[in-house]
Design a protein around this motif. Sequence first.
Motif, PDB file in Angstrom:
ATOM      1  N   ALA A  10       0.824  -1.227  -0.053  1.00 19.92           N
ATOM      2  CA  ALA A  10       0.055  -0.060  -0.101  1.00 19.92           C
ATOM      3  C   ALA A  10       0.846   1.376   0.011  1.00 19.92           C
ATOM      4  O   ALA A  10       0.569   2.232  -0.640  1.00 19.92           O
ATOM      5  CB  ALA A  10      -1.110  -0.064   1.517  1.00 19.92           C
ATOM      6  N   MET A  11       1.958   1.137   0.775  1.00 19.21           N
ATOM      7  CA  MET A  11       2.901   2.179   0.754  1.00 19.21           C
ATOM      8  C   MET A  11       3.597   2.664  -0.449  1.00 19.21           C
ATOM      9  O   MET A  11       3.729   3.757  -1.091  1.00 19.21           O
ATOM     10  CB  MET A  11       4.009   1.984   1.825  1.00 19.21           C
ATOM     11  CG  MET A  11       4.902   3.416   1.793  1.00 19.21           C
ATOM     12  SD  MET A  11       6.168   3.164   3.088  1.00 19.21           S
ATOM     13  CE  MET A  11       7.131   1.774   2.403  1.00 19.21           C
ATOM     14  N   THR A  13       2.384   1.845  -3.573  1.00 21.00           N
ATOM     15  CA  THR A  13       1.329   2.325  -4.437  1.00 21.00           C
ATOM     16  C   THR A  13       1.201   3.569  -4.252  1.00 21.00           C
ATOM     17  O   THR A  13       0.754   4.419  -5.368  1.00 21.00           O
ATOM     18  CB  THR A  13       0.234   1.197  -4.342  1.00 21.00           C
ATOM     19  OG1 THR A  13       0.384   0.032  -4.269  1.00 21.00           O
ATOM     20  CG2 THR A  13      -1.117   1.697  -5.413  1.00 21.00           C
ATOM     21  N   SER A  14       0.843   4.244  -3.115  1.00 22.08           N
ATOM     22  CA  SER A  14       0.754   5.461  -2.762  1.00 22.08           C
ATOM     23  C   SER A  14       1.928   6.388  -3.212  1.00 22.08           C
ATOM     24  O   SER A  14       1.821   7.367  -3.676  1.00 22.08           O
ATOM     25  CB  SER A  14       0.432   5.884  -1.268  1.00 22.08           C
ATOM     26  OG  SER A  14       1.671   5.668  -0.546  1.00 22.08           O
ATOM     27  N   ASP A  17       1.966   7.383  -7.339  1.00 26.05           N
ATOM     28  CA  ASP A  17       1.130   8.470  -7.884  1.00 26.05           C
ATOM     29  C   ASP A  17       1.764   9.606  -7.840  1.00 26.05           C
ATOM     30  O   ASP A  17       1.380  10.611  -8.297  1.00 26.05           O
ATOM     31  CB  ASP A  17      -0.066   8.391  -6.713  1.00 26.05           C
ATOM     32  CG  ASP A  17      -0.884   7.240  -6.719  1.00 26.05           C
ATOM     33  OD1 ASP A  17      -0.637   6.509  -7.795  1.00 26.05           O
ATOM     34  OD2 ASP A  17      -1.673   7.044  -5.765  1.00 26.05           O
TER      35      ASP A  17
END
Length: 123
Positions: A10-11, A13-14, A17
């Motif tokens: 999740a880290m 992926t963020s 962005d």
Amino acid sequence: MTDRAISETAMLTSLQDIQLPAEAAGGMAADLAVAIGLASLAALLVAGVLRALSLKRRPMPEKTLKTRLAEVQKLPDAERRVALLHLMRGLAPERYAEIKGAIYQPGGGVDLATLEAEVGARV
């Protein structure tokens, strides 16, 4: 933000962005202006240093013989004799060579009045 830890996926992926711009604001014109400004500043610094190094100091004005003789008159006798002998060495080296040997005798060689008259006659 939450109080619990997020997963590694999740880290990552963020973070994907986030996209930085390809060029800075102003583009090529801003880069060119900065380059010209830095080059101008460097040129001014180099020119200032070269000018400071190339300036010649004005030499002190030479004192005339009359001025030097007037200054010698204000000295005490022992110092006046030495100063007059220095002047004699510059004005008349041949006469100085004649009296040079007598300087170190107990009487001091040529008396002060004669020395003043000889130097005064050459000024």
